[in-house]
Design a protein around this motif. Structure first.
Motif, PDB file in Angstrom:
ATOM      1  N   LEU A 106       0.861  -1.236   0.010  1.00 29.60           N
ATOM      2  CA  LEU A 106      -0.110  -0.057  -0.068  1.00 29.60           C
ATOM      3  C   LEU A 106       0.813   1.387   0.062  1.00 29.60           C
ATOM      4  O   LEU A 106       0.422   2.433   0.132  1.00 29.60           O
ATOM      5  CB  LEU A 106      -0.918  -0.072   1.031  1.00 29.60           C
TER       6      LEU A 106
ATOM      7  N   ASP B 187       2.937   4.592  -1.443  1.00 30.29           N
ATOM      8  CA  ASP B 187       2.551   5.304  -2.428  1.00 30.29           C
ATOM      9  C   ASP B 187       3.817   5.326  -3.701  1.00 30.29           C
ATOM     10  O   ASP B 187       4.822   5.347  -3.122  1.00 30.29           O
ATOM     11  CB  ASP B 187       2.290   6.482  -1.918  1.00 30.29           C
TER      12      ASP B 187
ATOM     13  N   GLU C  25      -0.380   6.311  -6.732  1.00 28.82           N
ATOM     14  CA  GLU C  25      -1.123   4.913  -6.703  1.00 28.82           C
ATOM     15  C   GLU C  25      -0.435   4.183  -5.874  1.00 28.82           C
ATOM     16  O   GLU C  25       0.862   4.094  -5.702  1.00 28.82           O
ATOM     17  CB  GLU C  25      -0.859   4.277  -8.196  1.00 28.82           C
ATOM     18  N   SER C  26      -1.009   3.094  -5.356  1.00 30.84           N
ATOM     19  CA  SER C  26      -0.275   2.264  -4.403  1.00 30.84           C
ATOM     20  C   SER C  26       0.475   1.274  -5.232  1.00 30.84           C
ATOM     21  O   SER C  26       0.367   1.279  -6.406  1.00 30.84           O
ATOM     22  CB  SER C  26      -1.218   1.434  -3.611  1.00 30.84           C
TER      23      SER C  26
ATOM     24  N   VAL D  61      -8.562  -1.148  -2.960  1.00 28.69           N
ATOM     25  CA  VAL D  61      -7.582  -1.177  -3.949  1.00 28.69           C
ATOM     26  C   VAL D  61      -7.996  -2.543  -4.860  1.00 28.69           C
ATOM     27  O   VAL D  61      -7.863  -1.983  -6.288  1.00 28.69           O
ATOM     28  CB  VAL D  61      -6.089  -1.456  -3.642  1.00 28.69           C
TER      29      VAL D  61
END
Ligand SMILES: [Zn+2]
Length: 820
Positions: A23, A25, A29-30, A62
């Protein structure tokens, strides 16, 4: 259309090395999000993330965003997690990826899935297939759902259950498993794109940044990913290390954050940072475009070596040693006594603690205030507002005396003084309403313009105040401060008694508004550092290894640093901002002309004449008969022609194809195009050893001089001659102005030979120096001639020339030695 395929991305948040990495960054976006976007490019009926119960809730959003189902199963028994999932759906082929790699080659995944299906159409079938040779961690596995379900029932090995593939490929007796070398366009085993460690994460951040700068859209293609891996910004990550220590002020941090925004560099702020204002300052810069993942709290390990740029006031020897280990170290305004550790020194506000020389000194990098006084230089010396600001600390306690003196001189003026220590009872100062004491002023740079006069000491504020158009008066805290005030043309008050006369003189000084020494050009520190960070660090070319403690610096200039090897004595280029030179036609026909004013071909006869003299010397050493001679770096062959005239049997080698073909066709002599020391002369010429080997102005170009000299030694017969010429590090140019000599030394000369040390260096390669000829005598380069302007032919000129010969002060040197 039904594919009978299922894509499963394996993911958990409890990674031991980098918890929660899925998760983290990555450019908005992850990491997991990027993996999912890539894997969605692979055709399938179902898309799953297979995780554990604990991670499920966090991953669900996600998964939803990228149209993946989320399945929770066993944390440790990953095999069970997969088979539990597979028993809920009907599918033939499983394509498995892990959430570690946001830079998956989805084309390769699709291709390997097709290949797997193709094989299953044939008789032999296939249970498991994967490409080998992909970037580290980029692998995707394709297997049969049926085979995996069966295999899981057959194994109780813990290893098989902790993973997925091994249940099949560790049992090749039962299952047909294939590891197929990836097609060439995916074959990059030397690259690493996985995220396993914090260093990997920084690399991934750099890659995303590069890809975004190119406006490429995710998911990225193989070509785009390879381009990113090979880009300079990814290969040479830069980490700024500002001082975030109480008492050093916030100037270092601010300067680094500005540069970081300009060039997307990382900034290291340790978790135990003691500068209280740090958080607020970071917030301020986030709003100006600083990205959160530019701030790091670890220095990456050796798997991803950054270039370190320190802006820390004064580092300890231990810190410098640690930061310079295995990577280039560039330091800004470094004030310690251990700057030998620094590959490059940039002085913006030259340090007041040392008088050492830097590679570059340039006040143009100071961030100039946007708020500037109008009519500052109109000569209107109206003094209504005065600022007394001596930084965070005021070791000489000058604030009160200065305030008093200025208040006495200008009782009508409003004086603002920055408190230097809150415990001091400044508030009780009896200066009346026209004197106020304030806490350190936030964002001072943009407020300086409000003051007619700024009283401060040598430092950033002084320079900024000049740029803001204020009158600036320095209070020299130390003798060195006084010297610097003098050097940089500031008006200053030297004594500590602050007499009326002193104040008047300082205010009326023509230097009050600074003078033309300051660069008004707006320069970007970030851009400069970015270019600088692509520079390379080199070790002694003779010894070929980096020493434990850095070799002493001989000279620094804007583009290079030179050191003397403590092991062998050679002076070498230890840092350069230039890239390697390619010696092709352009070198001889354009670069040569630039350097010497005529083309190499035009110079052929003159060089040949020199050659005849040199062959003569060699001949006296080899005896009357002529033998075989190899000229390394023979260029267009003037020396070969000379050797041939003197009855030697000459052979040439050069890396310029054009030069070699010229020798072969025009001079009709044997020559090969080859990089030295790689050449095999026995194969090329049928000769393993020569009577003489020569190198004219070539030896200084080798970065691997040690192996070159070993090779030369093996090519010379016992008792034979090795002769070379090179610029002299002890000629008049080097002796009279060392720094200038190194500054104009060609950027591809990696070693500088000093005749007095040549014998000991050559001895270790089996050579005994028998003759040293000082050449390149230039009376006009002697300071005495420069001074009086004596003309060629004058007595003074002739005496100087004789002196140059007698003292061997020529700017070039020829060294003749014998193989022992
Ligand atoms: Zn050495």
């Amino acid at each position: 259309m039904k594919t009978d395929r299922t894509v499963i991305v394996q993911c958990r948040l409890s990674s031991s090395r980098l918890p929660g990495k899925a998760l983290m960054d990555l450019g908005g976006e992850s990491v997991l999000g990027r993996v999912l976007a890539s894997m969605h490019k692979v055709k399938a009926d179902y898309y799953y993330v297979a995780t554990d119960e604990a991670s499920y809730e966090k991953l669900l959003p996600v998964c939803k965003k990228y149209d993946f189902e989320c399945f929770a199963g066993s944390l440790e028994d990953v095999l069970l997690r997969f088979t539990s999932l597979l028993s809920t759906i009907k599918t033939k082929t499983v394509i498995r990826a892990t959430a570690d790699n946001p830079f998956l080659f989805y084309e390769a995944a699709e291709e390997s899935a097709c290949l797997f299906e193709e094989k299953n159409k044939g008789k032999e079938g296939c249970d498991y297939l994967t490409y080998s040779g992909l970037p580290h961690g980029s692998g995707v596995e394709v297997f049969s759902a049926e085979a995996l379900l069966k295999a899981a029932t057959e194994t109780s090995e813990p290893y098989d259950h902790e993973h997925v593939g091994p249940a099949l490929y560790n049992h090749k007796d039962r299952y047909k498993c294939e590891f197929i070398p990836a097609p060439r366009r995916y074959n990059y085993p030397e690259l690493r794109t996985t995220i396993d460690t914090y260093s990997d994460y920084l690399r991934a951040v750099s890659m995303i940044r590069f890809l975004a700068s190119k406006n490429y859209e995710a998911p990225f293609t193989t070509e785009q990913i390879i381009e990113a891996c090979r880009s300079k910004s990814v290969k040479y990550p830069v980490i700024l290390v500002p001082s975030v220590v109480k008492g050093h002020g916030t100037g270092h941090l601010r300067r680094c954050l500005t540069a970081a925004i300009e060039s997307k560099l990382f900034v290291y702020i340790p978790q135990d940072c003691t500068l209280e204002e740090t958080k607020a300052i970071l917030q301020e810069y986030y709003s100006q475009g600083l990205e959160k993942n530019q701030i790091i709290s670890f220095i990456p390990d050796e798997s991803y070596l950054p270039v370190i740029i320190t802006d820390t006031f004064e580092l300890t020897e231990n810190q410098l040693s640690e930061l310079s280990k295995n990577r280039s170290l560039i330091s800004i305004d470094e004030g310690s006594n251990y700057t030998e550790y620094c590959d490059y020194l940039l002085d913006i506000i030259p340090s007041y603690k040392t008088m050492r020389s830097a590679n570059k000194t340039d006040s143009g990098f100071i961030t100039k205030p946007e708020n500037v006084r109008q009519n500052a230089d109109a000569g209107a010396k109206k003094i209504e507002k005065i600022l007394v600001c001596l930084g965070g600390e005021d070791p000489s306690s000058l604030t009160i005396p200065a305030v008093t003196a200025f208040h006495n001189k200008y009782p009508e003026s409003k004086i603002t003084a920055v408190m230097t220590n809150e415990s001091d009872p400044y508030i009780e100062y009896a200066g009346g309403t026209n004197v106020e004491f304030v806490k350190p002023i936030e964002g001072l740079r943009e407020k300086l313009y409000e003051y007619d006069i700024v009283v401060t000491h040598y430092g950033l504020t002084a320079f900024e105040a000049v740029y803001a158009g204020c009158g600036v008066i320095l209070l020299p805290t130390t003798k060195l401060h006084a010297k610097l005030a003098e050097k940089y043309n500031f008006s200053y008050i030297a004594g500590k008694d602050f007499s009326d006369e002193d104040v008047k003189k300082a205010v009326e000084s023509e230097k009050l508004y600074g003078s033309d020494f300051l660069s008004n050009e707006k320069k970007s520190l970030g851009e400069f550092l970015k270019k600088l960070s692509a520079g390379s660090r080199m070790c002694c070319p003779v010894c070929g290894k980096f020493p434990e403690t850095p070799d002493p610096v001989v000279s620094r200039n804007e583009t290079r640093t030179y050191r003397r090897c403590e092991a062998c004595g050679m002076v070498y280029m230890s840092f350069t901002t230039f890239e390697d030179k390619v010696y092709q036609k352009a070198y001889f026909f354009e670069d040569y002309k630039k350097q010497y004013g005529k083309t190499y071909e035009e110079d052929f006869e003159a060089i040949k004449a020199q050659g005849l003299r040199r062959v003569g010397i060699i001949k006296t050493m080899t005896g009357s008969g002529a033998g075989t001679l190899l000229d390394i770096g023979c260029a267009y062959g003037p020396f070969l022609a000379a050797a041939s005239d003197k009855k030697f049997n000459p052979f040439g080698t050069d890396i310029s194809e054009d030069a070699v073909s010229y020798i072969q066709t025009k001079l009709k002599m044997p020559a090969v195009c080859s990089a030295f020391p790689e050449i095999d002369t026995a194969e090329e010429f049928g000769i393993a050893q020569f009577d003489a080997v020569t190198m004219w102005y070539v030896i200084e170009h080798f970065k691997d001089l040690g192996s070159v000299l070993r090779k030369v030694s093996s090519l010379v017969k016992k008792g034979g001659v090795f002769a070379f010429s090179t610029p002299s590090g002890e000629g008049i140019s080097a002796v009279s102005d060392k720094d200038h000599f190194y500054q104009i030394s060609p950027t591809d000369h990696y070693t500088i030979w000093e005749p007095s040390r040549a014998a000991s260096i050559l001895k270790s390669f089996g050579f005994k120096v028998e003759k040293i000829v000082s050449t390149g005598h230039h009376p006009e380069r002697f300071p005495s001639i420069k001074k009086c302007g004596a003309q060629k032919g004058s007595i003074k000129w002739k005496i100087t020339d004789a002196w140059s010969h007698a003292k061997k002060l020529g700017d070039t040197v020829e060294i003749y030695c014998r193989k022992i």
